[in-house]
Design a protein around this motif. Structure first.
Motif, PDB file in Angstrom:
ATOM      1  N   THR A   1       9.163 -18.630 -28.900  1.00  6.96           N
ATOM      2  CA  THR A   1      10.343 -18.797 -29.755  1.00  6.96           C
ATOM      3  C   THR A   1      11.590 -18.534 -28.923  1.00  6.96           C
ATOM      4  OG1 THR A   1      10.341 -16.483 -30.472  1.00  6.96           O
ATOM      5  CG2 THR A   1       9.175 -18.036 -31.871  1.00  6.96           C
ATOM      6  N   GLU A   2      12.690 -19.192 -29.289  1.00  7.67           N
ATOM      7  CA  GLU A   2      13.953 -18.980 -28.589  1.00  7.67           C
ATOM      8  C   GLU A   2      14.619 -17.714 -29.102  1.00  7.67           C
ATOM      9  OE1 GLU A   2      16.539 -22.165 -27.980  1.00  7.67           O
ATOM     10  OE2 GLU A   2      14.962 -23.661 -27.799  1.00  7.67           O
ATOM     11  N   SER A   3      15.579 -17.198 -28.341  1.00  9.51           N
ATOM     12  CA  SER A   3      16.321 -16.014 -28.783  1.00  9.51           C
ATOM     13  C   SER A   3      17.225 -16.407 -29.957  1.00  9.51           C
ATOM     14  CB  SER A   3      17.150 -15.453 -27.637  1.00  9.51           C
ATOM     15  OG  SER A   3      18.117 -16.392 -27.220  1.00  9.51           O
ATOM     16  N   TRP A   4      17.510 -15.427 -30.827  1.00  5.38           N
ATOM     17  CA  TRP A   4      18.382 -15.683 -31.967  1.00  5.38           C
ATOM     18  C   TRP A   4      19.074 -14.396 -32.384  1.00  5.38           C
ATOM     19  CZ3 TRP A   4      16.850 -13.805 -36.979  1.00  5.38           C
ATOM     20  CH2 TRP A   4      15.582 -13.243 -37.021  1.00  5.38           C
ATOM     21  N   THR A   5      20.189 -14.542 -33.077  1.00  2.00           N
ATOM     22  CA  THR A   5      21.000 -13.408 -33.515  1.00  2.00           C
ATOM     23  C   THR A   5      20.990 -13.352 -35.036  1.00  2.00           C
ATOM     24  OG1 THR A   5      22.412 -13.652 -31.582  1.00  2.00           O
ATOM     25  CG2 THR A   5      23.293 -12.372 -33.413  1.00  2.00           C
TER      26      THR A   5
ATOM     27  N   PRO B   1      15.271 -11.218 -28.759  1.00  2.00           N
ATOM     28  CA  PRO B   1      15.058 -11.938 -27.503  1.00  2.00           C
ATOM     29  C   PRO B   1      14.042 -13.076 -27.674  1.00  2.00           C
ATOM     30  CG  PRO B   1      13.862  -9.860 -27.476  1.00  2.00           C
ATOM     31  CD  PRO B   1      14.660  -9.882 -28.754  1.00  2.00           C
ATOM     32  N   ALA B   2      14.060 -13.971 -26.727  1.00  2.00           N
ATOM     33  CA  ALA B   2      13.075 -15.049 -26.711  1.00  2.00           C
ATOM     34  C   ALA B   2      11.697 -14.445 -26.483  1.00  2.00           C
ATOM     35  CB  ALA B   2      13.405 -16.052 -25.610  1.00  2.00           C
ATOM     36  N   GLU B   3      10.682 -15.085 -27.044  1.00  2.00           N
ATOM     37  CA  GLU B   3       9.300 -14.617 -26.863  1.00  2.00           C
ATOM     38  C   GLU B   3       8.584 -15.579 -25.927  1.00  2.00           C
ATOM     39  OE1 GLU B   3       7.122 -13.695 -30.429  1.00  2.00           O
ATOM     40  OE2 GLU B   3       8.973 -13.186 -31.473  1.00  2.00           O
ATOM     41  N   TYR B   4       7.932 -14.982 -24.938  1.00  2.00           N
ATOM     42  CA  TYR B   4       7.181 -15.778 -23.968  1.00  2.00           C
ATOM     43  C   TYR B   4       5.713 -15.383 -24.048  1.00  2.00           C
ATOM     44  CZ  TYR B   4      11.723 -16.828 -21.998  1.00  2.00           C
ATOM     45  OH  TYR B   4      13.012 -17.246 -21.820  1.00  2.00           O
ATOM     46  N   GLY B   5       4.835 -16.287 -23.677  1.00  2.03           N
ATOM     47  CA  GLY B   5       3.415 -15.987 -23.680  1.00  2.03           C
ATOM     48  C   GLY B   5       2.624 -17.205 -23.259  1.00  2.03           C
ATOM     49  N   THR B   6       1.337 -17.013 -23.120  1.00  2.00           N
ATOM     50  CA  THR B   6       0.444 -18.102 -22.743  1.00  2.00           C
ATOM     51  C   THR B   6      -0.288 -18.577 -23.982  1.00  2.00           C
ATOM     52  OG1 THR B   6       0.142 -17.124 -20.570  1.00  2.00           O
ATOM     53  CG2 THR B   6      -1.487 -18.761 -21.265  1.00  2.00           C
TER      54      THR B   6
END
Length: 100
Positions: free
Chosen positions: A3-7, A70-75
């Motif tokens: 997911t992208e970062s967002w406020t 924050p953006a979420e990163y993962g495999t």
């Protein structure tokens, strides 16, 4: 990226006392005495109740709390094509014994 970062903006509430016209319901809290007088004079013929007002306690937004996510990163495994089985020929053997 999953997911992208967002406020996010979360409202913060407080209470406020407001002065409300009895006739038309307009909020006169920030009006000067001269503005209240003019309002009464302008509306007295059509709405005699505009000569009086009352106080109300209401809930108002006093600010916002800002939360940055924050953006979420993962495999992530993605299946493009389903799995399959196949026999792969790796050579030939002739009945006479020759191989290729």
């Amino acid at each position: 990226m999953i997911t992208e970062s967002w406020t996010e903006q979360i409202p913060i509430y407080g209470i406020s006392e407001r002065e409300i016209c009895n006739g038309c319901g307009v909020d006169m809290t920030d009006w000067s005495f001269e503005q209240m007088k003019q309002h009464t004079i302008s509306n007295i013929d059509t709405n005699p109740m505009c000569g009086a007002w009352h106080s109300e306690i209401i809930q108002v937004i006093t600010g916002y709390e800002t939360i940055n996510h924050p953006a979420e990163y993962g495999t992530r495994w993605v299946v493009d094509k389903a799995a399959w089985s196949e026999k792969v020929v790796s050579g030939y053997k002739c009945s006479c014994g020759a191989t290729k």
